[in-house]
Design a protein around this motif. Structure first.
Motif, PDB file in Angstrom:
ATOM      1  N   GLU A   1     113.634  11.291  25.199  1.00  8.24           N
ATOM      2  CA  GLU A   1     112.378  10.334  25.375  1.00  8.24           C
ATOM      3  C   GLU A   1     112.436   8.950  26.120  1.00  8.24           C
ATOM      4  N   PHE A   2     112.183   8.766  27.043  1.00  9.98           N
ATOM      5  CA  PHE A   2     112.073   7.504  27.701  1.00  9.98           C
ATOM      6  C   PHE A   2     110.751   7.111  28.087  1.00  9.98           C
ATOM      7  N   GLY A   3     110.605   5.386  27.661  1.00  5.64           N
ATOM      8  CA  GLY A   3     109.343   4.962  28.016  1.00  5.64           C
ATOM      9  C   GLY A   3     109.605   3.881  29.311  1.00  5.64           C
ATOM     10  N   CYS A   4     108.719   3.897  29.988  1.00  7.98           N
ATOM     11  CA  CYS A   4     108.553   3.163  31.181  1.00  7.98           C
ATOM     12  C   CYS A   4     107.898   1.707  31.095  1.00  7.98           C
ATOM     13  N   GLU A   5     107.830   0.884  31.890  1.00  5.37           N
ATOM     14  CA  GLU A   5     107.027  -0.422  31.975  1.00  5.37           C
ATOM     15  C   GLU A   5     105.777  -0.046  32.400  1.00  5.37           C
ATOM     16  N   VAL A   6     105.552   0.694  33.511  1.00  5.90           N
ATOM     17  CA  VAL A   6     104.446   0.857  34.170  1.00  5.90           C
ATOM     18  C   VAL A   6     104.585   2.114  34.736  1.00  5.90           C
ATOM     19  N   GLY A   7     103.320   2.752  34.965  1.00  3.76           N
ATOM     20  CA  GLY A   7     103.017   3.987  35.950  1.00  3.76           C
ATOM     21  C   GLY A   7     101.854   3.688  36.712  1.00  3.76           C
ATOM     22  N   TRP A   8     101.917   4.579  37.718  1.00  4.99           N
ATOM     23  CA  TRP A   8     100.734   4.674  38.832  1.00  4.99           C
ATOM     24  C   TRP A   8     100.352   6.229  38.809  1.00  4.99           C
ATOM     25  N   MET A   9      99.247   6.203  38.818  1.00  6.11           N
ATOM     26  CA  MET A   9      98.651   7.763  38.670  1.00  6.11           C
ATOM     27  C   MET A   9      98.817   8.062  40.137  1.00  6.11           C
ATOM     28  N   ILE A  10      99.032   9.507  40.403  1.00  4.71           N
ATOM     29  CA  ILE A  10      99.167   9.784  41.830  1.00  4.71           C
ATOM     30  C   ILE A  10      98.038  10.776  42.018  1.00  4.71           C
TER      31      ILE A  10
ATOM     32  N   ALA B   1      95.310  -2.480  32.213  1.00  8.01           N
ATOM     33  CA  ALA B   1      95.478  -1.004  32.607  1.00  8.01           C
ATOM     34  C   ALA B   1      94.929  -0.145  31.309  1.00  8.01           C
ATOM     35  N   LYS B   2      94.725   1.130  31.541  1.00 10.38           N
ATOM     36  CA  LYS B   2      94.460   1.925  30.723  1.00 10.38           C
ATOM     37  C   LYS B   2      95.671   2.811  30.053  1.00 10.38           C
ATOM     38  N   GLU B   3      95.856   3.306  29.115  1.00 10.30           N
ATOM     39  CA  GLU B   3      96.726   3.943  28.734  1.00 10.30           C
ATOM     40  C   GLU B   3      97.572   5.121  29.280  1.00 10.30           C
TER      41      GLU B   3
ATOM     42  N   GLU C   1      95.668   4.395  40.235  1.00 11.13           N
ATOM     43  CA  GLU C   1      95.435   3.165  39.279  1.00 11.13           C
ATOM     44  C   GLU C   1      96.712   3.036  38.464  1.00 11.13           C
ATOM     45  N   MET C   2      96.741   1.742  37.862  1.00 11.92           N
ATOM     46  CA  MET C   2      97.933   1.533  37.048  1.00 11.92           C
ATOM     47  C   MET C   2      97.730   2.056  35.446  1.00 11.92           C
ATOM     48  N   VAL C   3      98.594   2.343  35.013  1.00 10.98           N
ATOM     49  CA  VAL C   3      98.497   2.896  33.773  1.00 10.98           C
ATOM     50  C   VAL C   3      99.706   2.397  32.749  1.00 10.98           C
ATOM     51  N   LYS C   4      99.465   1.970  31.611  1.00 14.86           N
ATOM     52  CA  LYS C   4     100.494   1.365  30.610  1.00 14.86           C
ATOM     53  C   LYS C   4     101.093   2.124  29.638  1.00 14.86           C
ATOM     54  N   ASN C   5     102.317   1.672  29.314  1.00 15.09           N
ATOM     55  CA  ASN C   5     103.078   2.301  27.953  1.00 15.09           C
ATOM     56  C   ASN C   5     103.447   3.672  28.301  1.00 15.09           C
ATOM     57  N   PRO C   6     103.667   4.033  29.682  1.00 10.13           N
ATOM     58  CA  PRO C   6     103.834   5.770  29.577  1.00 10.13           C
ATOM     59  C   PRO C   6     105.227   6.033  29.257  1.00 10.13           C
ATOM     60  N   THR C   7     105.316   7.354  28.692  1.00 10.35           N
ATOM     61  CA  THR C   7     106.498   7.874  28.301  1.00 10.35           C
ATOM     62  C   THR C   7     106.655   9.132  28.943  1.00 10.35           C
ATOM     63  N   TYR C   8     107.850   9.709  28.887  1.00  7.96           N
ATOM     64  CA  TYR C   8     108.208  11.209  29.484  1.00  7.96           C
ATOM     65  C   TYR C   8     109.447  11.485  28.420  1.00  7.96           C
ATOM     66  N   SER C   9     109.299  12.833  28.362  1.00 14.96           N
ATOM     67  CA  SER C   9     110.376  13.592  27.388  1.00 14.96           C
ATOM     68  C   SER C   9     110.841  14.822  27.988  1.00 14.96           C
TER      69      SER C   9
END
Lengths: 484, 446
Positions: A405-414, A233-235, A421-429
């Motif tokens: 700040e939280f980091g998640c295992e995986v994200g999917w773009m909407i 997956a892309k970042e 597509e799946m994305v990796k290393n997503p964070t949100y703060s």
């Protein structure tokens, strides 16, 4: 060795003769069994048992709490004398008299409703399950590590107070979880997925029937596939986006940015030296717009199956349900008899101790974000551009419970209302109040369940509490996102 | 507390119940007391006495573990039987070779201090009242914790290991809140309660609190930082979790993987684990009864090695370094007595040499953001200040950082010669204050 009832009677008599103005005694026995496997091999298999008692005394305006693993008459007497000595020492540095909000005198019992006693499930059956789960998880080529674990806990406690309460409780917790890790060829990249949640799996106040309901085997393959897919997956993008958090991630947010800040002892500064304070000061009660008006949060120690479900707290206060946030406004706190009296309320029944060794502290029970009225699919369909986030890899929040700040295992773009597509290393703060005020949709009851956090930390010495959070997926607008 | 004879008899009794090929017994006894205060009031004051016996049995490379806190024969026998049952149900772990054999254990004296063991609630209360009086003069409020502990650890196994060690420990930490709400913090630890200079710690925290008026908000970005010892210790603790133990190396998760012998940090950086150095107040053996060894982890920036317990030593065909944790842990071997070699400078040299930077007292809620890159996030706390042209000029609102620890260690400019012992979650880290450039802050407090 004295039995619990005799310990309580002896301790209460003794502390009364020593002129304590209030006393309570807890005798607690805890049994835990855990099993974990990694790639089909047992990584840990253990059983532990701990038994002891503690005497909490209020004398000369100060509190004292000694505890011991020796259940003999002489030791009970020693502990009672020490309790009064400690309390007197405490009382030499006080600001005001301790007042305890009244509570009912209770003679009662409570037991977790259990269909299948997990402690009667043979170890061989548990092991067979975990080995099978490892095999399913590792089916996908590229999975380097497949883990699975089970945990069971039974706490039997006896409580007695100088106000005449006598309570016996047996609380049973069961839990399980699986994970898959895929290492990149350079060994500097890693994809990891967990199920049912990243908080050591899913734990509830239920018996082995929970394990059967978790659908672990049905999800094991997917967990492995997604871990491997993460390597390709892309970042995750950086910027400001609408995000939809899956239910376990919402559960963790509720825990960190709503549950903890509303512990009234923290609000009054009791945790300033370690866990921190809270921005949600009492002058903001019934005034602070904590969240958007679609958000309602309750503390509910009566909710069936929650890790924070019991009959009575460790002050003998009956379990109850209270509003913490109603239509976005802060309306309540988690409290003890002492802290509740400072705001003119009755205790919310949130005093809980980690074992017999520790003094009760105000802890979360089940902090439930009430469900909304849309399906998860509708939340996604109503998002033009955004990010759907799942799983937790990292979480951090400041000592006032604001900046996180939280980091998640995986994200999917909407994109245009559809998962992409799946994305990796997503964070949100963000900052707690602004973040929760950006919540514009909460998924419905069908997508809601109570989640368990078996490892919530607080206090000095450090205590671990088992708490629940009810949650369904939720959407938040204009959130800062990035990649770790 | 259990004396050596009594502790050994408990080990022998438990071992006698086992029919397994190999058996290990770990006995721990604790007398723990803690007086806690908040906003100038003692609000929690507790004490407990506990003992636990952990039994590990091995039969045909199958391991079972049971723990109990009752010392009567019936409970010990029952625990042994539980462990044997669990061992019997497993598949063999082919990587398991053997529990350790006995080796001479170095003698460490002076680790049990009577004054600490006898410390009373009155003594702790009086020291705290002195702190409160000091803070009240500054119109400040003090919150903190003063704890004292006596502990006995005894280990025995069926191959002849017998080890016994009593120790004491005292820790004091204080957060002072000034009249305008700003805070300062300090912490001290020693096996001898009399050597924890509580008044000096409180004075330092108070000075930071009073200097914290009118904090400014800084923009996100890379800054030169002066990390005081507690902040350095916190980062070092996390670095230890990420890669100083053999389990992380064996599983390919350690930053040391394929890097032994290579440069991974500034050549100013040397980190060893040495429980026998009296400054770390360590225990001379690990929880398998294996004597501790001094282990160079990073030497002048070069990755040198990791710490081992017997399982990973056998698996990776080397010798245990004496770093086993209790058998039911999931972390694997871990260094609990880290020493970070210092530099040549004084604290004032570090400040004076900084054109523009941030002075950090300690860190909060540090967590792994990306373990493979040793990336962590967290916030500053309780005393964060701006340094301009070699002087501390004003307070700064706390900030969130996101930083690779190894990258920070590559960016070290100066370190103090003086080291301070810092407690972190059961470990002891002897560390300097450190000046680091390009430390990344991602957000400031509103």
């Amino acid at each position: 060795m004295l039995d619990p009832s005799d310990i309580i009677t002896r301790a209460l008599n003794r502390t009364e003769r020593l002129n304590a103005s209030y006393a309570d005694t807890r005798v607690v026995r805890i049994v835990e069994e855990t099993l974990s496997t990694k790639n089909g091999v047992v990584e840990g298999m253990s059983r532990s048992e701990s038994l002891g008692f503690g005497v909490r005394v209020l004398k000369n305006g100060g509190w004292g709490y000694p505890a011991s693993a020796e259940l003999t008459p002489a030791e009970v007497d020693r502990v009672c004398a020490l309790a009064c000595k400690i309390a007197v020492a405490s009382g030499r540095l006080k600001e005001r008299a301790v007042r305890l909000a009244p509570t009912l005198r209770v003679i009662g019992t409570y037991s977790t409703p259990v269909e299948k006693d997990p402690f009667l499930i043979p170890w061989e059956d548990r092991l067979e399950l975990l080995v099978m789960l490892n095999e399913e998880t590792a089916r996908t080529k590229g999975v380097t590590t497949a883990t699975a674990h089970l945990g069971f806990r039974r706490e039997n406690s006896h409580f007695g107070s100088s106000e005449g309460s006598r309570i016996e409780q047996t609380i049973v917790h069961s839990g399980a979880g699986i994970s898959a890790t895929a290492m990149g060829s350079s060994r500097r990249e890693m994809g990891q997925r967990t199920y049912p949640s990243s908080q050591d799996g899913q734990y509830e106040a239920r018996g082995y029937e929970l394990i059967e309901h978790l659908r672990l085997a049905e999800n094991a393959g997917r967990v492995g596939e997604e871990a491997v897919a993460l390597l390709r997956a892309k970042e995750a993008p950086a910027g400001e986006l609408t995000i939809i958090l899956d239910a376990p991630q919402v559960s963790l947010q509720v825990h960190e940015s709503i549950g903890h800040p509303l512990e009234l002892d923290r609000v009054f500064g009791a945790e300033a030296n370690f866990s921190g304070t809270s921005f949600a000061t009492v002058d903001q009660l019934n005034k602070l717009r904590y969240t958007s008006e679609i958000v309602n949060v309750q503390a509910d120690a009566t909710f069936p199956g929650g890790l924070g479900t019991f009959g009575f707290d460790d002050e003998g206060v009956p379990a109850q349900r209270i509003d913490l946030i109603r239509e976005g406004i802060l309306v309540g706190y988690l409290s003890s008899r002492e802290t509740a009296s400072l705001i003119g309320r009755k205790s919310s029944g949130a005093m809980r101790a980690d074992g017999w060794q520790n003094i009760p502290l105000i802890r979360m029970t089940n902090t439930n974000l009430l469900p909304g009225n849309k399906s998860t699919e509708e939340l996604i369909a109503g998002t033009d551009e955004g990010l759907f986030l799942s799983g937790t890899t990292s979480w951090s929040i400041d000592d006032r419970r604001e900046n996180f700040e939280f980091g998640c295992e995986v994200g999917w773009m909407i994109h245009k209302g559809k998962l992409g597509e799946m994305v990796k290393n997503p964070t949100y703060s963000g900052s707690t109040v602004a973040f929760w005020n950006s919540c514009d949709a909460i998924a419905q009851a069908k997508d809601w369940r109570i989640w368990g956090t078996p490892n919530s930390g607080k206090g000095q010495p450090g205590q671990t509490a088992r708490v629940g959070q009810g949650a369904s997926p939720a959407r938040f607008r204009n959130v800062k996102v990035g990649s770790s | 507390m259990l004396d050596k004879k009594k502790a050994t008899s408990i080990l022998e009794k438990a071992l006698s119940f086992s029919k397994a090929e190999q058996t290990e017994v770990l006995l721990r006894e604790q007398d723990f007391s803690l007086t806690r205060f908040a906003e100038n009031v003692i609000h929690q004051n507790l004490s407990y006495h506990d003992h636990t016996v952990m039994i590990r049995v091995v039969q045909n490379k199958r391991t079972g573990i049971a723990t109990v806190n009752m010392l009567d024969e019936g409970s010990l026998e029952s625990a042994v039987q539980s462990a044997e049952l669990m061992a019997s149900l497993q598949q063999p772990d082919e990587s398991f070779v053997s529990l350790p054999r006995p080796l001479p254990i170095p003698r460490l004296s002076g680790r049990f201090v009577s004054a600490t063991a006898r410390s009373s609630p009155e003594y702790r209360g009086e020291r705290i009242r002195e702190v409160v009086r000091l803070c009240q003069k500054g119109q400040a409020k003090a919150s903190g914790a003063f704890q004292t502990q006596s502990e006995v650890v005894a280990v025995g196994n069926s191959l002849g290991v017998r080890a016994y060690f009593p120790s004491t420990d005292a820790q004091f930490s204080v957060t002072v809140k000034g009249p305008a709400g700003q805070s300062g913090w300090a912490q001290g630890v020693s096996g001898d309660v009399k050597k924890v200079d509580i008044n000096a710690l409180a004075t330092r925290a108070l000075q930071k609190a009073l200097a914290g008026k009118d904090p400014v908000r800084l923009e996100a970005g890379k800054y030169t930082v002066i990390l005081e010892e507690a902040a350095v210790a916190h980062l070092l603790l996390f670095l230890g979790f990420l890669g100083f133990g053999a389990k992380t190396l064996a599983e390919g998760r350690s930053f040391m993987k394929d890097k032994i012998g290579q440069k991974i940090a500034s050549d100013q950086i040397t980190i060893v684990d040495d429980a026998l150095d009296p400054r770390t107040e360590g225990m001379p053996f690990d929880y398998e009864g294996v004597p501790k060894r001094r282990v160079p982890l990073i030497e002048q920036g070069i990755a040198r090695g990791v710490v081992y317990d017997s399982y990973y030593a056998n698996k990776m065909k080397t010798a245990s370094t004496g770093h086993a944790l209790p058998a039911d842990n999931k972390f694997g071997p871990y260094p609990k007595n880290l020493i970070f070699s210092g530099g040549k400078s004084s604290y004032d040299d570090l400040i004076g040499s900084t054109e523009r930077g941030i002075l950090v007292t300690h860190l909060w809620y540090v967590n792994f953001a990306n373990p493979m890159k040793t990336m962590v996030t967290g916030t500053t706390r309780d005393g964060t200040f701006l340094i301009e042209r070699g002087k501390v000029t004003r307070a700064v609102k706390d900030m969130r950082f996101s930083q690779s620890i190894l990258e920070a260690l590559s960016n070290v400019e100066m370190m103090t010669k003086e080291l301070k012992l810092c407690p972190q979650y059961g470990a002891r880290l002897l560390v300097p204050t450190m000046k680091v450039h390009d430390f990344e802050f991602v957000e400031g407090e509103e």
